[in-house]
Design a protein around this motif. Structure first.
Motif, mmCIF file in Angstrom:
data_model
loop_
_atom_site.group_PDB
_atom_site.id
_atom_site.type_symbol
_atom_site.label_atom_id
_atom_site.label_comp_id
_atom_site.label_asym_id
_atom_site.label_seq_id
_atom_site.Cartn_x
_atom_site.Cartn_y
_atom_site.Cartn_z
ATOM 1 N N GLU A 29 7.628 -1.456 -3.656
ATOM 2 C CA GLU A 29 7.603 -1.078 -2.353
ATOM 3 C C GLU A 29 9.208 -1.162 -1.856
ATOM 4 O O GLU A 29 9.779 -2.185 -2.062
ATOM 5 C CB GLU A 29 6.643 -1.812 -1.439
ATOM 6 N N LYS A 33 -2.251 1.366 4.586
ATOM 7 C CA LYS A 33 -2.288 1.087 2.973
ATOM 8 C C LYS A 33 -3.728 0.241 2.734
ATOM 9 O O LYS A 33 -4.301 0.400 1.591
ATOM 10 C CB LYS A 33 -1.085 0.430 2.579
ATOM 11 N N GLN A 68 1.961 1.168 8.531
ATOM 12 C CA GLN A 68 1.981 1.637 7.468
ATOM 13 C C GLN A 68 1.199 0.600 6.410
ATOM 14 O O GLN A 68 0.422 0.821 5.682
ATOM 15 C CB GLN A 68 3.344 1.465 6.555
ATOM 16 N N GLU A 69 1.422 -0.872 6.748
ATOM 17 C CA GLU A 69 0.544 -1.731 6.134
ATOM 18 C C GLU A 69 -0.805 -1.809 6.270
ATOM 19 O O GLU A 69 -1.827 -1.751 5.258
ATOM 20 C CB GLU A 69 0.969 -3.104 6.538
ATOM 21 N N ARG A 115 -2.743 11.284 -4.420
ATOM 22 C CA ARG A 115 -1.578 10.444 -4.214
ATOM 23 C C ARG A 115 -0.282 11.053 -5.030
ATOM 24 O O ARG A 115 0.245 10.406 -5.635
ATOM 25 C CB ARG A 115 -1.789 9.009 -4.642
ATOM 26 N N HIS A 120 -6.680 1.065 0.580
ATOM 27 C CA HIS A 120 -6.943 0.352 -0.731
ATOM 28 C C HIS A 120 -8.457 -0.074 -0.566
ATOM 29 O O HIS A 120 -9.175 -0.138 -1.492
ATOM 30 C CB HIS A 120 -6.270 -1.016 -0.668
#
Length: 199
Positions: A103, A122, A118-119, A41, A126
């Motif tokens: 964010e 993510k 994107q969510e 990241r 995660h």
């Protein structure tokens, strides 16, 4: 150069051919960079590790020890650089010094769909992060890098059977943690589209 094998490019590099070196970098720079960015990241550090990986390859060739499988060798070196970094005092200091920034969300209707995608990404990332490290590494190498199972076994230094077990268990956990609409595309056999050709 594009149709030359990795072995031919390595031979060219060992003989001092600059074009072979550039062709090999062109072939593996983007995949390695993507792999490292997913793990770290941190785009800057990922780029540093890509450079270091290629420098180590040059060193191997200078010592007349060309790797048998250059693709697997490059990923193994990159993965070991990540593991060493995570064990370092610098990494632990960075983790405790900085909280994640809030964010930034663009609320204009034209980007709603993009934000949703994107969510999802993510949430998948995660869920991946919550897996044991070896399962995360194997899933990333299989599905994001599209590597053969045998190559993954070489990279993570595990027998092929163990890789298959970790892949199956990791995918099962991943599927159970995602919403049904996200998990729909995950194949717990670990095959993906190319499995018959890949084994």
């Amino acid at each position: 150069m594009a149709d030359m094998t990795d072995e031919e490019l390595l031979d060219g590099m060992a003989a001092g051919d600059q074009a072979s070196f550039e062709a090999l970098i062109h072939r593996y720079h983007a995949p390695l960079s993507g792999f490292l960015q997913r793990h770290l990241r941190d785009q800057g550090r990922a780029e540093d590790f890509v450079q270091e990986t290629f420098l180590r390859l040059i060193r191997q060739l200078k010592e007349r020890k060309p790797p048998d499988n250059v693709q697997a060798w490059l990923y193994r070196v990159a993965l070991n650089l990540c593991r060493d970094y995570w064990k370092s005092a610098h990494y632990r200091n960075v983790q405790t010094s900085f909280a994640e920034p809030p964010e930034q969300r663009d609320t204009t209707p034209s980007v709603v769909e993009l934000a949703e995608r994107q969510e999802t990404r993510k949430e998948i990332q995660h869920s991946l992060d919550s897996l044991p490290e070896v399962q995360k590494e194997i899933i990333t190498l299989r599905f994001y890098q599209d590597l053969k199972l045998q190559d993954i076994a070489d990279i993570v230094s595990l027998p092929l059977g163990s890789v298959k077990t970790h892949l199956y268990n990791g995918l099962r956990k991943l599927k159970s943690r995602l919403r049904p609409d996200q998990a729909a595309g995950i194949d717990t056999k670990g095959g993906g589209r190319h499995e018959h050709a890949k084994r």
